[in-house]
Design a protein around this motif. Structure first.
Motif, PDB file in Angstrom:
ATOM      1  N   ASP A  89      29.265 -44.237   3.752  1.00 33.86           N
ATOM      2  CA  ASP A  89      29.850 -43.588   5.272  1.00 33.86           C
ATOM      3  C   ASP A  89      29.339 -42.159   4.493  1.00 33.86           C
ATOM      4  O   ASP A  89      29.383 -41.498   5.049  1.00 33.86           O
ATOM      5  N   PHE A  90      30.025 -41.476   3.372  1.00 35.45           N
ATOM      6  CA  PHE A  90      29.587 -41.119   2.475  1.00 35.45           C
ATOM      7  C   PHE A  90      28.647 -39.937   2.212  1.00 35.45           C
ATOM      8  O   PHE A  90      28.060 -38.599   2.259  1.00 35.45           O
ATOM      9  N   ALA A  91      27.776 -40.941   1.533  1.00 35.55           N
ATOM     10  CA  ALA A  91      26.634 -40.982   1.709  1.00 35.55           C
ATOM     11  C   ALA A  91      25.290 -40.575   2.876  1.00 35.55           C
ATOM     12  O   ALA A  91      24.779 -40.055   2.586  1.00 35.55           O
ATOM     13  N   MET A  92      25.912 -41.395   3.999  1.00 32.62           N
ATOM     14  CA  MET A  92      25.433 -40.751   4.926  1.00 32.62           C
ATOM     15  C   MET A  92      25.743 -39.520   5.771  1.00 32.62           C
ATOM     16  O   MET A  92      24.775 -38.950   6.286  1.00 32.62           O
ATOM     17  N   MET A  93      27.064 -39.404   5.356  1.00 29.26           N
ATOM     18  CA  MET A  93      27.523 -38.377   5.617  1.00 29.26           C
ATOM     19  C   MET A  93      26.786 -36.496   5.655  1.00 29.26           C
ATOM     20  O   MET A  93      25.815 -35.223   5.450  1.00 29.26           O
ATOM     21  N   GLY A  94      26.690 -36.737   3.954  1.00 28.07           N
ATOM     22  CA  GLY A  94      25.350 -35.706   3.036  1.00 28.07           C
ATOM     23  C   GLY A  94      24.216 -35.778   3.618  1.00 28.07           C
ATOM     24  O   GLY A  94      23.536 -34.526   3.934  1.00 28.07           O
ATOM     25  N   GLU A  95      23.408 -37.054   3.566  1.00 25.26           N
ATOM     26  CA  GLU A  95      21.797 -37.081   4.473  1.00 25.26           C
ATOM     27  C   GLU A  95      22.173 -35.994   5.573  1.00 25.26           C
ATOM     28  O   GLU A  95      21.155 -35.155   5.661  1.00 25.26           O
ATOM     29  N   VAL A  96      23.050 -36.690   6.533  1.00 24.35           N
ATOM     30  CA  VAL A  96      22.685 -35.517   7.932  1.00 24.35           C
ATOM     31  C   VAL A  96      22.788 -34.268   7.801  1.00 24.35           C
ATOM     32  O   VAL A  96      22.570 -33.579   8.744  1.00 24.35           O
ATOM     33  N   VAL A  97      23.575 -33.926   7.728  1.00 21.00           N
ATOM     34  CA  VAL A  97      24.204 -32.031   6.980  1.00 21.00           C
ATOM     35  C   VAL A  97      23.006 -31.678   6.417  1.00 21.00           C
ATOM     36  O   VAL A  97      23.202 -31.189   6.994  1.00 21.00           O
ATOM     37  N   LYS A  98      22.773 -32.416   5.573  1.00 16.82           N
ATOM     38  CA  LYS A  98      21.330 -32.139   4.303  1.00 16.82           C
ATOM     39  C   LYS A  98      20.401 -32.059   5.321  1.00 16.82           C
ATOM     40  O   LYS A  98      19.313 -30.892   5.482  1.00 16.82           O
ATOM     41  N   ARG A  99      20.219 -33.039   6.362  1.00 20.44           N
ATOM     42  CA  ARG A  99      18.280 -32.958   7.358  1.00 20.44           C
ATOM     43  C   ARG A  99      19.291 -31.713   8.685  1.00 20.44           C
ATOM     44  O   ARG A  99      18.109 -30.920   8.996  1.00 20.44           O
ATOM     45  N   ALA A 100      20.830 -31.862   8.778  1.00 25.42           N
ATOM     46  CA  ALA A 100      20.651 -30.913   9.841  1.00 25.42           C
ATOM     47  C   ALA A 100      20.128 -29.549   9.568  1.00 25.42           C
ATOM     48  O   ALA A 100      20.133 -28.509  10.172  1.00 25.42           O
ATOM     49  N   ASP A 160      34.107 -35.264  10.890  1.00 23.96           N
ATOM     50  CA  ASP A 160      34.991 -36.820  10.761  1.00 23.96           C
ATOM     51  C   ASP A 160      35.155 -37.760   9.978  1.00 23.96           C
ATOM     52  O   ASP A 160      34.779 -37.899   9.579  1.00 23.96           O
ATOM     53  N   GLY A 161      36.499 -37.638   9.698  1.00 20.94           N
ATOM     54  CA  GLY A 161      37.082 -38.184   8.623  1.00 20.94           C
ATOM     55  C   GLY A 161      38.064 -37.622   7.470  1.00 20.94           C
ATOM     56  O   GLY A 161      38.647 -36.859   7.449  1.00 20.94           O
ATOM     57  N   GLY A 162      37.971 -37.871   6.220  1.00 21.77           N
ATOM     58  CA  GLY A 162      38.527 -37.755   5.091  1.00 21.77           C
ATOM     59  C   GLY A 162      38.079 -37.030   4.147  1.00 21.77           C
ATOM     60  O   GLY A 162      37.137 -36.226   3.848  1.00 21.77           O
ATOM     61  N   LYS A 163      38.751 -37.389   2.581  1.00 22.34           N
ATOM     62  CA  LYS A 163      38.377 -35.838   1.261  1.00 22.34           C
ATOM     63  C   LYS A 163      36.923 -36.528   1.379  1.00 22.34           C
ATOM     64  O   LYS A 163      35.876 -35.748   0.947  1.00 22.34           O
ATOM     65  N   GLY A 164      36.085 -37.500   1.263  1.00 25.17           N
ATOM     66  CA  GLY A 164      35.093 -38.284   0.989  1.00 25.17           C
ATOM     67  C   GLY A 164      34.725 -37.949   1.404  1.00 25.17           C
ATOM     68  O   GLY A 164      33.494 -37.151   1.444  1.00 25.17           O
ATOM     69  N   GLN A 165      33.919 -37.473   2.958  1.00 26.87           N
ATOM     70  CA  GLN A 165      33.679 -37.530   3.836  1.00 26.87           C
ATOM     71  C   GLN A 165      33.090 -36.255   4.299  1.00 26.87           C
ATOM     72  O   GLN A 165      32.207 -35.119   4.198  1.00 26.87           O
ATOM     73  N   GLY A 174      33.348 -34.401   0.952  1.00 25.25           N
ATOM     74  CA  GLY A 174      33.058 -33.947  -0.051  1.00 25.25           C
ATOM     75  C   GLY A 174      31.567 -33.841  -0.398  1.00 25.25           C
ATOM     76  O   GLY A 174      30.771 -33.043  -0.635  1.00 25.25           O
ATOM     77  N   SER A 175      31.027 -34.394   0.390  1.00 23.70           N
ATOM     78  CA  SER A 175      29.793 -35.344   0.878  1.00 23.70           C
ATOM     79  C   SER A 175      29.190 -34.267   1.744  1.00 23.70           C
ATOM     80  O   SER A 175      27.921 -33.626   1.206  1.00 23.70           O
ATOM     81  N   ALA A 176      29.513 -33.817   2.734  1.00 26.79           N
ATOM     82  CA  ALA A 176      29.363 -32.166   3.259  1.00 26.79           C
ATOM     83  C   ALA A 176      28.708 -31.350   2.441  1.00 26.79           C
ATOM     84  O   ALA A 176      27.599 -30.703   3.012  1.00 26.79           O
ATOM     85  N   LEU A 177      30.102 -31.069   1.911  1.00 24.67           N
ATOM     86  CA  LEU A 177      29.907 -29.588   0.834  1.00 24.67           C
ATOM     87  C   LEU A 177      28.949 -29.902  -0.328  1.00 24.67           C
ATOM     88  O   LEU A 177      27.854 -28.914  -0.276  1.00 24.67           O
TER      89      LEU A 177
END
Length: 583
Positions: free
Chosen positions: A421-432, A450-455, A457-460
């Motif tokens: 899920d963490f990597a997926m969140m990073g992919e979606v934020v980057k593509r957006a 939507d999530g905690g510290k892991g999600q 961190g990936s988005a940031l």
């Protein structure tokens, strides 16, 4: 002239009104007092509110007028506020925008629409927020015979006489006494005294029938029927015969919404809505100011119901002189009406704040998340990944606290396999945001993950890779904790916090949008795989079956005869399909 406590101590201890002025000699505040000296002196003894401190800093001049009683001071204060519209007094902003019904002060009064009350001896009813209701009431009133024309009497009759919408005092068709009786009936109609009016008209109809004046009796019968129909439309009924007004309000900052319910003969017959500029006043001062301004020219009802008692007894005395009693809700009916009025006031205040570009939840969110300003654009991300297949991501946008669906986006995960899920969140934020950055489009004021510290961190990390610095927060479902970058401890908001409720609504919308797309992809994959495994069913027949039945489930439930009805599907194909689903 410098105004200070020494100047205030020289004022008389009499009741009266004081006018405070600024450096340009403009009146900025009008107040009344039972003792001018004591009241004005209080302004210079450690002011207890930001409004008072700001007012005192701007006082450069002072005038006062002594009155005989505090009630006289209250009336004078209301008149001076309407005349000067001082900056620091509560301002009633909406009543002049609504129309009134006016019965003029003439030998033979006429009925018309007025945009403001004037002190001309006329009778005013309203204001009415609904202009359609005004026209309907005037049309009904015309049926009693009151004139609408502006002509100077006597004069030739107009069309209204010929269509029986006027009693024609212009040509002496009605005596002055009879015409004034018509005026009384119309006034009762506009006051909502339908039952009394029906009884009076019924007596007149029976009297006319007894004297064989059948045409006049029939006309009155039609008026009675119209009144009875109007009474049926009053769907909110309460026991009692009193005329009452119910006042409720909601406040946010310097804006207040006030609801005024009108109750007559035990029926809720209408409501008025007002917006107040509070000028920083507390709730009691705001309510007192409204009562003084509104009922200065309008005759108050027998009872005026307010949420809480007022400390200023002069308001009660002033209303008592007008034949009205100020009270709080006492019985279940009155409490129910007050609750209904308060709910309406809160709803309308929210609409007013949105209209003016303000939002209580956004203001609260700014403070809770330490943002530089209230976030007008909020975008939220969520990942839907069930059983490691057909993973999707969503982006939903909110503008000024409301969904902005034209800017919703959905993503099919392309670079991540499995259930990361963490990597997926990073992919979606980057593509957006990569394409948006290239096109130079505006970024959101706040990103919600939507999530905690892991999600989070990936988005940031994805944003840093793009060279972006957007305010970001994550909302974790289990305890509804809010995580912020650089803060170890989460932000914990009360469950009834407007800020938390807004974040939950946005998070839930992002989740709904992501799950919907995931289900669509998963359903499509399952449908394709099941039909693709049937011998003799190619792409053309597969599309024909799905179009005819609507879903694979309906194909599975059908018998051979039903399957064979699909266009292009032979009987032997139908048998193969039926056998396949029954292996």
């Amino acid at each position: 002239m410098t105004i200070n406590i020494e100047v205030a101590k020289k004022l008389p201890r009499s009741p009266g009104v004081y006018l405070m002025k600024d450096i340009e000699n403009k009146v900025i505040y009008v107040g009344k007092a039972s003792s001018l000296r004591d009241r004005v002196s209080n302004y210079f003894r450690e002011p207890d509110s930001p409004k008072t401190r700001l007012l005192v800093r701007n006082i450069e001049g002072l005038e006062y007028i002594v009155t005989g009683t505090e009630v006289e001071a209250l009336v004078l204060e209301s008149n001076l506020i309407k005349e000067h519209m001082p900056r620091y007094n509560v301002k009633l902003r909406d009543d002049k925008a609504y129309p009134f019904i006016k019965i003029t002060n003439e030998e033979y009064p006429r009925i018309c629409i007025a945009r403001r009350r004037e002190r001309d001896g006329s009778q005013y009813f309203g204001p009415y927020p609904d202009s359609g209701a005004v026209r309907e009431l005037i049309k009904m009133a015309s049926g009693f015979g009151i004139r609408r024309c502006r002509k100077k009497l006597p004069c030739p009759p107009c069309l209204n006489y010929h269509i029986k919408q006027c009693a024609a005092p212009c040509i002496g068709k009605v005596t002055k006494e009879e015409y004034l009786g018509i005026i009384r009936n119309v006034a009762d109609l506009l006051k909502g005294k339908h039952n009394e009016l029906i009884r009076s008209l019924t007596e007149d109809m029976e009297r006319l029938s007894g004297s064989q004046e059948y045409e006049k009796a029939a006309h009155i019968r039609d008026e009675i029927n119209a009144l009875q129909e109007l009474s049926v439309k009053q769907r909110v009924n309460m026991p009692g015969k009193k005329e009452q007004d119910v006042l409720a309000y909601a406040v946010s900052g310097n804006i207040a919404s006030l609801q005024l319910f009108h109750v007559s003969e035990g029926k809720l017959r209408g409501r008025d809505t007002f917006t107040l500029g509070t000028a920083g006043s507390d709730e009691e001062e705001m309510l007192s100011s409204f009562i003084k301004q509104y009922y200065l020219d309008v005759m108050p009802p027998q009872e005026l119901i307010i949420p809480e008692e007022l400390a200023d007894v002069s308001i009660s005395l002033w209303l008592a002189d007008k034949g009205s009693k100020l009270k709080t809700p006492k019985n279940a009916v009155e409490k129910g009406l007050m609750k209904l009025a308060q709910e309406n006031a809160r709803m309308l205040l929210g609409m007013q704040l949105l209209k003016e570009g303000k939002n209580e939840a956004l203001d609260a969110l700014q403070k809770a998340l330490f943002l530089p300003a209230a976030p007008s654009i909020i975008e939220a991300f969520d990942i839907s990944n069930i059983s490691g297949t057909d993973a999707t991501g969503s982006l939903v946008a909110f503008l000024n606290g409301k969904p902005d669906k034209k800017n919703y986006r959905r993503f099919r995960i392309k670079t991540v396999e499995g259930t990361d899920d963490f990597a997926m969140m990073g992919e979606v934020v980057k593509r957006a945001y990569s394409r948006r950055k290239e096109e130079g489009k505006r970024m959101p004021d706040l990103v919600l993950i939507d999530g905690g510290k892991g999600q989070l961190g990936s988005a940031l990390a994805a944003m840093r890779e793009l060279g972006l610095n957007i305010k970001t927060a994550a909302l974790a479902k289990e305890f509804e904790y809010i995580f912020l970058p650089g803060r170890e401890a989460p932000v914990i908001l009360p469950k009834d916090s407007p800020a938390l409720k807004l974040l939950q609504r946005i998070r839930d919308e992002a989740h709904r949008f992501a799950v919907g797309y995931h289900r669509k992809l998963r359903g499509k994959r399952i449908s394709e795989s099941e039909l693709d495994g049937i011998a003799g069913i190619g792409e053309k027949r597969k599309r024909a079956l799905l179009k005819y039945f609507g879903s694979v489930g309906k194909v599975r439930a059908a018998d051979v005869e039903e399957i064979a009805k699909a266009p292009g599907v032979r009987r032997k194909d139908a048998e193969e399909v039926w056998k396949y689903f029954r292996k």
